[in-house]
Scaffold this motif. Structure first.
Motif, PDB file in Angstrom:
ATOM      1  N   TYR A  20      11.540 -34.402  37.457  1.00  0.00           N
ATOM      2  CA  TYR A  20      12.043 -35.450  39.030  1.00  0.00           C
ATOM      3  C   TYR A  20      11.174 -35.859  39.459  1.00  0.00           C
ATOM      4  O   TYR A  20       9.862 -35.742  39.947  1.00  0.00           O
ATOM      5  N   THR A  21      10.870 -37.190  39.999  1.00  0.00           N
ATOM      6  CA  THR A  21      10.555 -38.081  40.911  1.00  0.00           C
ATOM      7  C   THR A  21      10.625 -37.404  41.578  1.00  0.00           C
ATOM      8  O   THR A  21      11.263 -36.623  42.215  1.00  0.00           O
ATOM      9  N   ALA A  22       9.899 -37.588  42.735  1.00  0.00           N
ATOM     10  CA  ALA A  22       9.804 -37.143  44.464  1.00  0.00           C
ATOM     11  C   ALA A  22      10.953 -37.317  44.642  1.00  0.00           C
ATOM     12  O   ALA A  22      11.816 -36.352  45.523  1.00  0.00           O
ATOM     13  N   LYS A  23      11.412 -38.360  44.913  1.00  0.00           N
ATOM     14  CA  LYS A  23      12.353 -38.668  45.562  1.00  0.00           C
ATOM     15  C   LYS A  23      14.195 -38.257  45.165  1.00  0.00           C
ATOM     16  O   LYS A  23      14.688 -37.480  45.599  1.00  0.00           O
ATOM     17  N   ALA A  24      13.882 -37.714  43.461  1.00  0.00           N
ATOM     18  CA  ALA A  24      15.023 -37.162  42.999  1.00  0.00           C
ATOM     19  C   ALA A  24      14.742 -35.732  43.377  1.00  0.00           C
ATOM     20  O   ALA A  24      15.968 -34.747  43.738  1.00  0.00           O
ATOM     21  N   ALA A  51      23.102 -19.768  37.871  1.00  0.00           N
ATOM     22  CA  ALA A  51      23.858 -20.272  37.161  1.00  0.00           C
ATOM     23  C   ALA A  51      22.573 -22.212  37.072  1.00  0.00           C
ATOM     24  O   ALA A  51      22.384 -22.919  36.452  1.00  0.00           O
ATOM     25  N   HIS A  52      22.935 -22.211  39.274  1.00  0.00           N
ATOM     26  CA  HIS A  52      22.983 -23.813  38.472  1.00  0.00           C
ATOM     27  C   HIS A  52      21.444 -24.281  38.871  1.00  0.00           C
ATOM     28  O   HIS A  52      21.332 -25.321  38.276  1.00  0.00           O
ATOM     29  N   VAL A  53      20.555 -23.749  39.382  1.00  0.00           N
ATOM     30  CA  VAL A  53      19.298 -23.982  38.892  1.00  0.00           C
ATOM     31  C   VAL A  53      19.116 -23.903  37.451  1.00  0.00           C
ATOM     32  O   VAL A  53      18.011 -24.507  37.462  1.00  0.00           O
ATOM     33  N   SER A 105      14.105 -18.688  47.443  1.00  0.00           N
ATOM     34  CA  SER A 105      13.205 -19.674  49.038  1.00  0.00           C
ATOM     35  C   SER A 105      14.373 -20.401  49.082  1.00  0.00           C
ATOM     36  O   SER A 105      13.913 -20.998  50.118  1.00  0.00           O
ATOM     37  N   ARG A 106      15.173 -21.109  48.532  1.00  0.00           N
ATOM     38  CA  ARG A 106      16.467 -22.054  48.975  1.00  0.00           C
ATOM     39  C   ARG A 106      17.598 -21.163  49.189  1.00  0.00           C
ATOM     40  O   ARG A 106      18.545 -21.898  48.953  1.00  0.00           O
ATOM     41  N   THR A 107      17.439 -20.022  50.544  1.00  0.00           N
ATOM     42  CA  THR A 107      18.958 -19.582  50.104  1.00  0.00           C
ATOM     43  C   THR A 107      19.658 -20.819  51.243  1.00  0.00           C
ATOM     44  O   THR A 107      21.045 -20.190  50.877  1.00  0.00           O
ATOM     45  N   GLY A 108      19.029 -21.232  52.252  1.00  0.00           N
ATOM     46  CA  GLY A 108      20.224 -22.288  52.479  1.00  0.00           C
ATOM     47  C   GLY A 108      21.322 -22.853  51.719  1.00  0.00           C
ATOM     48  O   GLY A 108      22.143 -23.493  53.090  1.00  0.00           O
ATOM     49  N   LYS A 109      20.747 -23.213  51.044  1.00  0.00           N
ATOM     50  CA  LYS A 109      21.604 -24.368  49.603  1.00  0.00           C
ATOM     51  C   LYS A 109      22.920 -23.655  49.326  1.00  0.00           C
ATOM     52  O   LYS A 109      22.942 -23.613  48.755  1.00  0.00           O
ATOM     53  N   GLY A 110      22.196 -22.268  49.415  1.00  0.00           N
ATOM     54  CA  GLY A 110      23.337 -21.120  48.776  1.00  0.00           C
ATOM     55  C   GLY A 110      23.446 -21.493  46.668  1.00  0.00           C
ATOM     56  O   GLY A 110      24.891 -21.163  46.394  1.00  0.00           O
ATOM     57  N   TRP A 111      22.482 -21.317  46.302  1.00  0.00           N
ATOM     58  CA  TRP A 111      22.204 -21.878  44.607  1.00  0.00           C
ATOM     59  C   TRP A 111      22.843 -20.776  44.534  1.00  0.00           C
ATOM     60  O   TRP A 111      22.151 -19.617  45.042  1.00  0.00           O
ATOM     61  N   GLY A 115      17.673 -31.557  46.362  1.00  0.00           N
ATOM     62  CA  GLY A 115      17.675 -30.388  47.311  1.00  0.00           C
ATOM     63  C   GLY A 115      15.977 -29.266  47.216  1.00  0.00           C
ATOM     64  O   GLY A 115      15.676 -28.189  47.395  1.00  0.00           O
ATOM     65  N   LEU A 116      15.627 -29.822  45.725  1.00  0.00           N
ATOM     66  CA  LEU A 116      14.173 -29.109  45.146  1.00  0.00           C
ATOM     67  C   LEU A 116      12.809 -29.098  46.508  1.00  0.00           C
ATOM     68  O   LEU A 116      12.336 -27.658  46.205  1.00  0.00           O
TER      69      LEU A 116
END
Length: 593
Positions: free
Chosen positions: A225-229, A214-216, A205-211, A234-235
């Motif tokens: 997370y708070t909304a800001k965090a 392992a990173h996820v 779903s976050r393809t544009g980030k190249g995750w 990038g979530l």
């Protein structure tokens, strides 16, 4: 020369005219709110407020309607405390993906995000949360409550047996911790949900980030997370309140104004004139209107809840039961109806009575019309049993299924009777006359008899599973099936790989497959006959559950600790089956939080 002068005059005159302002561009967003458990099953009109009832399919249909509506340019999903499991998550995500394939944008707004809502939101182009919101992305956890010591304190003993080393349905009542087999199968399912359902879904779903995966996993380990965090990580894509989101969407769609069609596609029924008490009373207790026309149809038969003998009913703790009598009547109605050309069995059930499951299976097996099964969140044990009669089984990747095995036994209340001063005297004839007595555990003779009975039922389960796989065109030996049975549970992905289900797909995929088997146009969605008929308010009052259900839901403990409802529902399900010697029920209830 004259022509040139005229042209010059025209140009000067034209330049003096005021320019016509361009029409403002407007984009319409289809607003759909998703909240609660999104129950399956037929629903009746709401007689008090004139609204047509909604179930899970109704929500999907509204998303598809927005996709095909040329006046709609975008979708706004308001996701509010959604409480669904993996099968429904998969199906909703696919509906949103189909919407986006039509070239339209989809936006998700979550005030707070737990795993089900977040995974659904990720199917959209943008995910937005308010500044005060939070994202509970903390991984997955399976917790099993064990009631053995509690029952002992109450003077109750669960004298239960199981067929299959992995059939752990009895363990919460007979043990104080998981057996190695139960733990191993639960770990297998949880691993599949974590890697495929959670980590891989976020990566894709976050393809544009190249995750990477392992990173996820690292992001999950840092949650919540708070909304800001969450935005910084990038979530999610945007931190904004609902009113601010519309401005952002306007910029995203490059339009002058955004109009939100609130509760898009939700139908309204006939309003009641409460000034006329007689008319209002007749409307409140009226039967649902007859469905359909003379056009060829597919009967959509719902099997949702614990499977029991007799009539379907509502549980005092919420949810429904699948009564064998009610479902058989629905199957017979579909078989008699000349306009019905095929049947789709929609299953969302952990199983229950082995007898009721077999009676439903038999009626489906007798059908001359093609039957296709569609599995929702759960179709295990008895839920899988009734699906075996289908010529093809569809499941979602996250459907919990399998659990081919049986459990039997009883709750022994003799010590409880002693505690409260109840004395029991017994006069018996026959070595096994106390088989289902609640006052004493099984004698050696009774234990041998119930074990023999359970073995026979388990062998029937295996035999019919093999016949079902053969009907679906799957070649499988008994030895191969036994390695998949024994009470083992599987996700839809795993079941498809092992040949226990035939296709991974949605309810609509199953409906089209049934239409194709019946020789209907598979590219055109057929008219549906929804069965069983939804219960009216009068039916509910006659059942006598409404007052009980209301009183239980208002208990302070259940109101403050709602998760207890599911656990008490497990005990309630066991109590409903206590008059039957053999059960085909799922060993655990897995919720996504």
């Amino acid at each position: 020369m004259l022509c040139r002068r005229l042209l010059a005059v025209f140009v000067v005159f034209s330049a003096a005219l005021p320019l016509r302002a361009a029409e403002p561009t407007v984009a319409t967003l289809a607003h759909i709110k998703l909240a609660g458990s999104l129950e399956e099953g037929p629903v009746a009109d709401d007689p008090l407020f004139g609204l047509l009832g909604e179930n899970f399919k109704s929500k999907l249909d509204r998303i598809r309607k927005a996709r095909d509506d040329s006046s709609v340019q975008g979708l706004l999903l308001q996701i509010d405390a959604i409480d669904i499991s993996w099968g429904k998550i998969d199906e909703l995500r696919r509906a949103v993906a189909d919407f986006r394939k039509a070239g339209k944008k989809a936006y998700a707004y979550l005030e707070s995000g737990e795993t089900p809502g977040y995974l659904l939101a990720l199917a959209c182009d943008e995910v937005c949360m308010p500044e005060s919101g939070w994202l509970m992305l903390t991984g997955l956890r399976a917790e099993t409550l064990f009631f053995k010591d509690l029952l002992k304190h109450l003077g109750i003993r669960a004298d239960l047996l199981q067929m299959g080393d992995f059939k752990g349905a009895a363990e919460p009542f007979t043990r104080d911790r998981m057996s190695p087999e139960f733990r191993r199968q639960l770990e297998s399912v949880l691993d599949d949900y974590f890697e495929k359902g959670l980590v891989e879904t976020i990566v894709q779903s976050r393809t544009g980030k190249g995750w990477t995966a392992a990173h996820v996993r690292q992001l999950i380990d840092r949650g919540p997370y708070t909304a800001k965090a969450a935005a910084a990580a990038g979530l999610i894509d945007r931190v904004a309140y609902a009113d601010q989101l519309q401005g952002a969407i306007k910029a995203s769609l490059k339009v002058d104004r955004v109009e939100v069609a609130q509760n898009y596609g939700r139908a309204k029924g006939e309003e009641i004139d409460f000034s006329n008490p007689l008319t209002a009373m007749l409307k409140l207790f009226s039967k649902p209107k007859a469905q359909g026309s003379a056009a060829p149809k597919v009967a959509l038969i719902y099997a949702t809840g614990v499977i029991t003998t007799g009539k379907s009913s509502s549980s005092p703790l919420g949810g429904d039961t699948v009564g064998s009598t009610t479902l058989i009547e629905a199957i017979q109605q579909a078989e008699r109806d000349e306009t019905v050309k095929a049947i789709v069995l929609r299953v969302d059930s952990p199983g229950g009575s082995a007898l009721a499951s077999d009676l439903i299976w038999n009626e489906l097996s007798r059908c001359q019309k093609p039957v296709v099964a569609s599995m929702s969140d759960t179709a295990a044990s008895g839920g899988y049993y009734i699906s075996m009669a289908a010529r093809k089984i569809y499941a979602e990747p996250g459907t919990l299924t399998g659990s081919i095995g049986v459990v039997g036994g009883k709750l022994v209340l003799g010590d409880l009777y002693d505690k409260v001063g109840i004395r029991t005297e017994v006069i018996a004839r026959g070595s096994n006359s106390g088989l289902l007595s609640s006052t004493a555990p099984f004698s050696d003779s009774e234990r041998q008899a119930i074990t023999t009975l359970m073995k026979d039922v388990y062998e029937q389960f295996l035999d019919k599973a093999l016949r079902g796989r053969e009907k679906a065109g799957r070649s499988m030996t008994r030895e191969e099936l036994e390695k998949l049975a024994g009470g083992r549970i599987w996700t839809g992905r795993q079941a498809k790989a092992h040949g226990l289900v035939d296709e991974l797909g949605t309810l609509n995929d199953a409906i089209r497959a049934a239409a194709d088997l019946a020789g209907m146009d598979k590219d055109k969605m057929p008219e549906l006959l929804i069965l069983p008929k939804p219960r009216t308010l009068l039916d509910t009052l006659i059942e006598g559950h409404s007052a009980t259900q209301l009183s239980l839901r208002r208990l302070p403990l259940l109101r403050e600790v709602p998760e207890l409802t599911g656990q008490l529902g497990l005990v309630e399900g066991l109590l409903r089956l206590r008059g039957e010697p053999v059960w085909a029920v799922l060993p655990c209830h897995i919720r996504v939080r």
